[in-house]
Design a protein around this motif. Structure first.
Motif, PDB file in Angstrom:
ATOM      1  N   THR A 254       0.866  -1.186   0.000  1.00  0.00           N
ATOM      2  CA  THR A 254       0.000   0.000   0.000  1.00  0.00           C
ATOM      3  C   THR A 254       0.895   1.227   0.000  1.00  0.00           C
ATOM      4  OG1 THR A 254      -1.628  -1.203   1.315  1.00  0.00           O
ATOM      5  CG2 THR A 254      -1.875   1.199   1.185  1.00  0.00           C
ATOM      6  N   ARG A 255       0.635   2.143  -0.947  1.00  0.00           N
ATOM      7  CA  ARG A 255       1.434   3.365  -1.036  1.00  0.00           C
ATOM      8  C   ARG A 255       0.510   4.570  -1.153  1.00  0.00           C
ATOM      9  NH1 ARG A 255       5.410   1.756  -5.924  1.00  0.00           N
ATOM     10  NH2 ARG A 255       3.469   0.861  -6.699  1.00  0.00           N
ATOM     11  N   GLY A 256       0.960   5.681  -0.624  1.00  0.00           N
ATOM     12  CA  GLY A 256       0.173   6.900  -0.703  1.00  0.00           C
ATOM     13  C   GLY A 256       0.830   8.024   0.066  1.00  0.00           C
ATOM     14  N   TYR A 257       0.013   9.031   0.400  1.00  0.00           N
ATOM     15  CA  TYR A 257       0.514  10.190   1.129  1.00  0.00           C
ATOM     16  C   TYR A 257      -0.409  10.483   2.309  1.00  0.00           C
ATOM     17  CZ  TYR A 257       2.756  10.735  -3.409  1.00  0.00           C
ATOM     18  OH  TYR A 257       3.441  10.501  -4.567  1.00  0.00           O
ATOM     19  N   ILE A 258       0.195  10.883   3.416  1.00  0.00           N
ATOM     20  CA  ILE A 258      -0.553  11.335   4.598  1.00  0.00           C
ATOM     21  C   ILE A 258      -0.350  12.838   4.725  1.00  0.00           C
ATOM     22  CG2 ILE A 258      -0.698  11.224   7.115  1.00  0.00           C
ATOM     23  CD1 ILE A 258       0.198   8.324   6.949  1.00  0.00           C
ATOM     24  N   GLN A 259      -1.464  13.555   4.984  1.00  0.00           N
ATOM     25  CA  GLN A 259      -1.384  15.000   5.176  1.00  0.00           C
ATOM     26  C   GLN A 259      -1.945  15.328   6.564  1.00  0.00           C
ATOM     27  OE1 GLN A 259      -3.958  17.929   2.984  1.00  0.00           O
ATOM     28  NE2 GLN A 259      -2.001  18.459   2.013  1.00  0.00           N
ATOM     29  N   PRO A 260      -1.094  15.670   7.532  1.00  0.00           N
ATOM     30  CA  PRO A 260      -1.569  15.932   8.897  1.00  0.00           C
ATOM     31  C   PRO A 260      -2.374  17.233   8.972  1.00  0.00           C
ATOM     32  CG  PRO A 260       0.770  16.425   8.720  1.00  0.00           C
ATOM     33  CD  PRO A 260       0.375  15.785   7.420  1.00  0.00           C
ATOM     34  N   PRO A 261      -3.327  17.303   9.905  1.00  0.00           N
ATOM     35  CA  PRO A 261      -4.168  18.504  10.004  1.00  0.00           C
ATOM     36  C   PRO A 261      -3.514  19.651  10.756  1.00  0.00           C
ATOM     37  CG  PRO A 261      -4.882  16.879  11.591  1.00  0.00           C
ATOM     38  CD  PRO A 261      -3.800  16.222  10.784  1.00  0.00           C
ATOM     39  N   SER A 262      -2.512  19.346  11.591  1.00  0.00           N
ATOM     40  CA  SER A 262      -1.910  20.386  12.430  1.00  0.00           C
ATOM     41  C   SER A 262      -0.416  20.144  12.563  1.00  0.00           C
ATOM     42  CB  SER A 262      -2.535  20.379  13.839  1.00  0.00           C
ATOM     43  OG  SER A 262      -3.934  20.495  13.781  1.00  0.00           O
ATOM     44  N   ASP A 263       0.302  21.220  12.857  1.00  0.00           N
ATOM     45  CA  ASP A 263       1.717  21.073  13.185  1.00  0.00           C
ATOM     46  C   ASP A 263       1.843  20.371  14.527  1.00  0.00           C
ATOM     47  OD1 ASP A 263       2.128  22.535  10.928  1.00  0.00           O
ATOM     48  OD2 ASP A 263       2.872  24.336  11.935  1.00  0.00           O
ATOM     49  N   GLY A 264       2.878  19.559  14.680  1.00  0.00           N
ATOM     50  CA  GLY A 264       3.117  18.933  15.977  1.00  0.00           C
ATOM     51  C   GLY A 264       3.724  17.557  15.841  1.00  0.00           C
ATOM     52  N   ASN A 265       3.814  16.874  16.986  1.00  0.00           N
ATOM     53  CA  ASN A 265       4.407  15.548  17.037  1.00  0.00           C
ATOM     54  C   ASN A 265       3.322  14.477  16.943  1.00  0.00           C
ATOM     55  OD1 ASN A 265       7.075  16.474  17.327  1.00  0.00           O
ATOM     56  ND2 ASN A 265       6.795  16.758  19.532  1.00  0.00           N
ATOM     57  N   TYR A 266       3.586  13.459  16.126  1.00  0.00           N
ATOM     58  CA  TYR A 266       2.636  12.365  15.917  1.00  0.00           C
ATOM     59  C   TYR A 266       3.332  11.041  16.225  1.00  0.00           C
ATOM     60  CZ  TYR A 266      -0.403  15.682  13.455  1.00  0.00           C
ATOM     61  OH  TYR A 266      -1.212  16.743  13.125  1.00  0.00           O
ATOM     62  N   ARG A 267       2.511  10.097  16.694  1.00  0.00           N
ATOM     63  CA  ARG A 267       2.979   8.717  16.835  1.00  0.00           C
ATOM     64  C   ARG A 267       2.084   7.812  16.004  1.00  0.00           C
ATOM     65  NH1 ARG A 267       3.957   6.228  22.503  1.00  0.00           N
ATOM     66  NH2 ARG A 267       1.828   6.956  22.891  1.00  0.00           N
ATOM     67  N   PHE A 268       2.697   6.775  15.432  1.00  0.00           N
ATOM     68  CA  PHE A 268       1.978   5.849  14.576  1.00  0.00           C
ATOM     69  C   PHE A 268       1.979   4.457  15.207  1.00  0.00           C
ATOM     70  CE2 PHE A 268       3.213   9.342  11.954  1.00  0.00           C
ATOM     71  CZ  PHE A 268       2.207   9.478  11.001  1.00  0.00           C
ATOM     72  N   PHE A 269       0.910   3.699  14.933  1.00  0.00           N
ATOM     73  CA  PHE A 269       0.730   2.377  15.527  1.00  0.00           C
ATOM     74  C   PHE A 269       0.354   1.387  14.421  1.00  0.00           C
ATOM     75  CE2 PHE A 269      -0.566   5.774  18.329  1.00  0.00           C
ATOM     76  CZ  PHE A 269       0.160   5.532  19.482  1.00  0.00           C
ATOM     77  N   VAL A 270       0.944   0.207  14.476  1.00  0.00           N
ATOM     78  CA  VAL A 270       0.722  -0.810  13.443  1.00  0.00           C
ATOM     79  C   VAL A 270       0.154  -2.066  14.086  1.00  0.00           C
ATOM     80  CG1 VAL A 270       1.784  -2.222  11.643  1.00  0.00           C
ATOM     81  CG2 VAL A 270       2.660   0.073  12.105  1.00  0.00           C
ATOM     82  N   ALA A 271      -0.909  -2.607  13.492  1.00  0.00           N
ATOM     83  CA  ALA A 271      -1.413  -3.936  13.821  1.00  0.00           C
ATOM     84  C   ALA A 271      -1.448  -4.735  12.532  1.00  0.00           C
ATOM     85  CB  ALA A 271      -2.803  -3.857  14.446  1.00  0.00           C
ATOM     86  N   GLY A 272      -1.254  -6.043  12.595  1.00  0.00           N
ATOM     87  CA  GLY A 272      -1.273  -6.829  11.374  1.00  0.00           C
ATOM     88  C   GLY A 272      -1.064  -8.306  11.627  1.00  0.00           C
ATOM     89  N   ASP A 273      -1.458  -9.079  10.633  1.00  0.00           N
ATOM     90  CA  ASP A 273      -1.325 -10.530  10.692  1.00  0.00           C
ATOM     91  C   ASP A 273      -1.090 -11.009   9.257  1.00  0.00           C
ATOM     92  OD1 ASP A 273      -1.480 -13.249  11.041  1.00  0.00           O
ATOM     93  OD2 ASP A 273      -3.443 -13.238  12.023  1.00  0.00           O
ATOM     94  N   ASP A 274       0.171 -11.437   8.842  1.00  0.00           N
ATOM     95  CA  ASP A 274       1.329 -11.632   9.712  1.00  0.00           C
ATOM     96  C   ASP A 274       2.212 -10.379   9.674  1.00  0.00           C
ATOM     97  OD1 ASP A 274       0.911 -14.330  10.739  1.00  0.00           O
ATOM     98  OD2 ASP A 274       1.017 -14.916   8.641  1.00  0.00           O
TER      99      ASP A 274
END
Length: 668
Positions: free
Chosen positions: A94-114
């Motif tokens: 999966t490829r694409g672009y993320i555009q955040p709504p505000s300036d600041g620090n973000y953390r990302f979380f991944v779930a998946g199988d496998d």
């Protein structure tokens, strides 16, 4: 919010909840760019699925032949979360672009199988993407805490700026899914939805190039397409599907993937230049040394040399007396006059060096080979196919290194032979029974300090009947039987070194190759009927036994030999003279970088050049000597007609290269 669509593809109907899905018939027949939209769309991203891929690791799908260009199906998502239980044994990208709504620090979380990986760039540039979080095994939907790797570090993002991302996923069997969540300013932990997503698209923005850069790019693209007999494509800028700055056709020709932006930073040929650098420089991606001068492209570029100009290998960047190639081979800095190659020391290999002779008194040298041990009982057979079964002699040369850790220990050296034997220790004869006798054991004892080296020479002859030759060593202090393979080494007879242990004027390695004793002075010994001593044979480059021209380029372990010019320089490379002007002809050439045996030669080792010339290519009767510092010479007053030229190089030891191939010019 979920979207459900039903699309009819001929007789096929696909029903998917929470996403759009379609099958592409014969997708493997489409060019890679046909699967990517021309423009990025807000609110959606595409998942490319690759079916029939076994395994549970991302590398399993990435190593599949169909990845990434030929997915089996493409699904459109409006959030970064897939349904569960799609299938077994598949991977996805999966490829694409993320555009955040505000300036600041973000953390990302991944779930998946496998295994599932999230890659994020610092911009829209895919080549800047790094893996920021991953599921290394498997996790349930919405479970972001099973592994510490599922949570990214805190990442500063700018409002309204697009960031390229990539989700890599591989499913084995059982449950399957992936989901990506984030948290940041005003956002609690939640799956990233379409409000912040844009689809991945072909990169076709014009490049901001200077006139010189555009010309260079156009030239390289045209040269590549022409050399590969590809149809001219006037598209500008040249096609770069994955936006990694590398022309698609160049990637294909060099074994890269025009749909994988990450390979721009790869270095398949290991020359320390990335693929993107190689494309810009015009060097070859699959050849670490594009100009073939012995210095890898990356090293040349780092030192400001030209990786497409072989002549600079023979230059001396730091004026320390060593060529750039010599410094590279020695591992010293090309730009530091205080960092020079150390004098080359002798090369040792494990075992005894064995010299085989016909006759019981070393009458005719046959060959040299390496023996890990001396423990032979030939009975009545030949010790070697090139020797008779009787009336032969052998000399073994080896360096014994005392293996104990400290102080002095007493050692016993034992030889058992049938027939005659001599043992030399550091050139001193310590065992001497040069007679025919049944198998008899002889010993010699000596005290050695820890690590002390002792040069051993065993000489042996077989008269007739049984043939036995055995060597062993014992540490009398400890009672230990010593491993021969672990304590005996010999000079590598295939190398060349000026070491002369016995001081007879002949280097040890030359003596080993030509049937002489390296550790017993035998320079004045005569081994031929013409009265030529071993030293005279060495000085005149002839075999001390046969007086034939010495052949030193071969394999000393087989006796197969090459040319006498083995240590001489290779011939220079003259260029065709320019058309004569005002009755003069200028001949130019490239100084040799190596000798005939492959070793390097420095400019300081070149004494002079000999130019042979004339108007009969088969009989160049005239000659001209030129200083070794020059690489050109101008002839004046040559008569009209065709003139031919060859050139030889003579080093400071008087060794001469073969003549070069002739070049010619016409004088009117």
């Amino acid at each position: 919010m979920s979207v459900c669509r039903i699309l009819s593809l001929g007789s096929a109907i696909v029903l998917v909840t929470g996403c759009q899905s379609w099958q592409l018939d014969n997708i493997e027949q489409l060019p890679p760019t046909a699967s990517l939209p021309d423009t990025s769309q807000p609110g959606v991203v595409e998942v490319w699925y690759y079916d029939g891929i076994t395994g549970t690791k991302v590398e399993d799908v990435r190593s599949a032949e169909k990845f990434p260009d030929n997915p089996d199906s493409i699904v459109e998502l409006n959030s970064l979360q897939t349904p569960t239980d799609r299938a077994d044994n598949y991977g996805s990208l999966t490829r694409g672009y993320i555009q955040p709504p505000s300036d600041g620090n973000y953390r990302f979380f991944v779930a998946g199988d496998d295994e599932t990986q999230l890659w994020l760039s610092t911009s829209e540039d895919p080549t800047q993407a790094d893996m920021i979080a991953s599921v290394t095994g498997w996790s349930s939907p919405g479970d972001y805490t099973k592994y510490s790797s599922q949570t990214s570090a805190s990442i500063p993002l700018v409002s309204g700026k697009k960031y390229y991302f990539e989700i890599r996923h591989q499913e084995g069997v059982g449950g399957d899914h992936f989901g990506i969540a984030w948290e940041g300013p005003g956002i609690s932990q939640q799956v990233i939805d379409g409000a912040y997503l844009y689809s991945y698209a072909r990169v076709t923005e014009p490049q901001d190039l200077s006139t010189e850069e555009a010309y260079s790019l156009g030239y390289r693209v045209g040269f590549l397409d022409g050399s590969e007999a590809l149809t001219f494509n006037q598209l500008y800028p040249p096609l770069d599907t994955d936006g990694d700055g590398i022309y698609d056709n160049w990637e294909v020709v060099n074994g890269l993937d025009p749909n994988n932006p990450s390979d721009a930073s790869s270095d398949p040929d290991g020359d320390l230049l990335s693929a993107a650098d190689e494309f810009l420089l015009g060097t070859s991606e699959n050849t670490p040394d594009s100009d073939g001068d012995g210095i890898p492209d990356g090293d040349e570029y780092a030192y400001g040399l030209d990786p497409l100009d072989p002549a600079d290998a023979n230059q001396d960047l730091d004026a320390d007396g060593y060529t750039n190639l010599e410094e590279h081979l020695a591992g010293t800095a090309l730009n530091d006059p205080d960092n020079t190659p150390a004098p080359e020391g002798p090369a040792y290999i494990a075992g005894f060096g064995a010299q085989f002779f016909e006759g019981t008194s070393f009458d005719r040298f046959v060959l040299t080979e390496i023996h890990e041990t001396v423990n032979f009982d030939w009975a009545r057979s030949q010790p070697h196919p090139d020797l008779p079964d009787d009336q032969f002699s052998i000399r073994w040369n080896g360096v014994f290194t005392a293996p104990h850790g400290s102080g002095s220990n007493e050692y016993r050296f034992t030889v058992s032979t049938n027939d005659g034997v001599r043992l030399y220790a550091n050139g001193e004869l310590v065992i001497d029974d040069w007679t025919s006798h049944p198998t008899t054991t002889f010993t010699y004892e000596r005290s050695l300090t820890a690590g002390e080296r002792l040069n051993l020479t065993i000489e042996y002859f077989e008269g007739s009947g049984s043939a036995v030759a055995e060597y062993s060593a014992t540490n009398l202090t400890t009672g230990e039987t010593i491993s021969t393979a672990a304590t005996i080494t010999t000079l590598d007879p295939s190398t060349r070194n000026e070491l002369d242990t016995d001081g007879d004027g002949i280097p040890d390695t030359w003596e080993l190759r030509h049937g002489l004793s390296a550790w017993v002075a035998d320079g004045n010994v005569i081994n031929n009927a013409q009265g030529i001593s071993n030293l005279q044979a060495y000085q005149t480059s002839v075999d001390p036994y046969t007086l034939e021209t010495v052949e030193t380029d071969g394999d000393p372990t087989t006796g197969e030999e090459g040319s006498e010019t083995g240590t001489a320089p290779t011939e220079p490379a003259p260029t065709e003279p320019a058309p004569p002007a005002d009755g003069s002809v200028t001949l130019t050439w490239t100084a040799p970088l190596t000798r005939m045996d492959g070793s390097s030669i420095a400019l300081s080792e070149i004494d002079f050049y000999i130019i042979n010339y004339g108007q009969d290519v088969n009989s160049l009767q005239q000659s001209q000597d030129v200083s070794g510092e020059q690489t050109s010479f101008t002839f004046e007053g040559l008569a009209s007609g065709t003139w031919y030229f060859t050139i030889q190089v003579v080093d400071t030891d008087g060794l001469s290269s073969p003549p070069s191939s002739p070049v010619s010019t016409q004088i009117n």
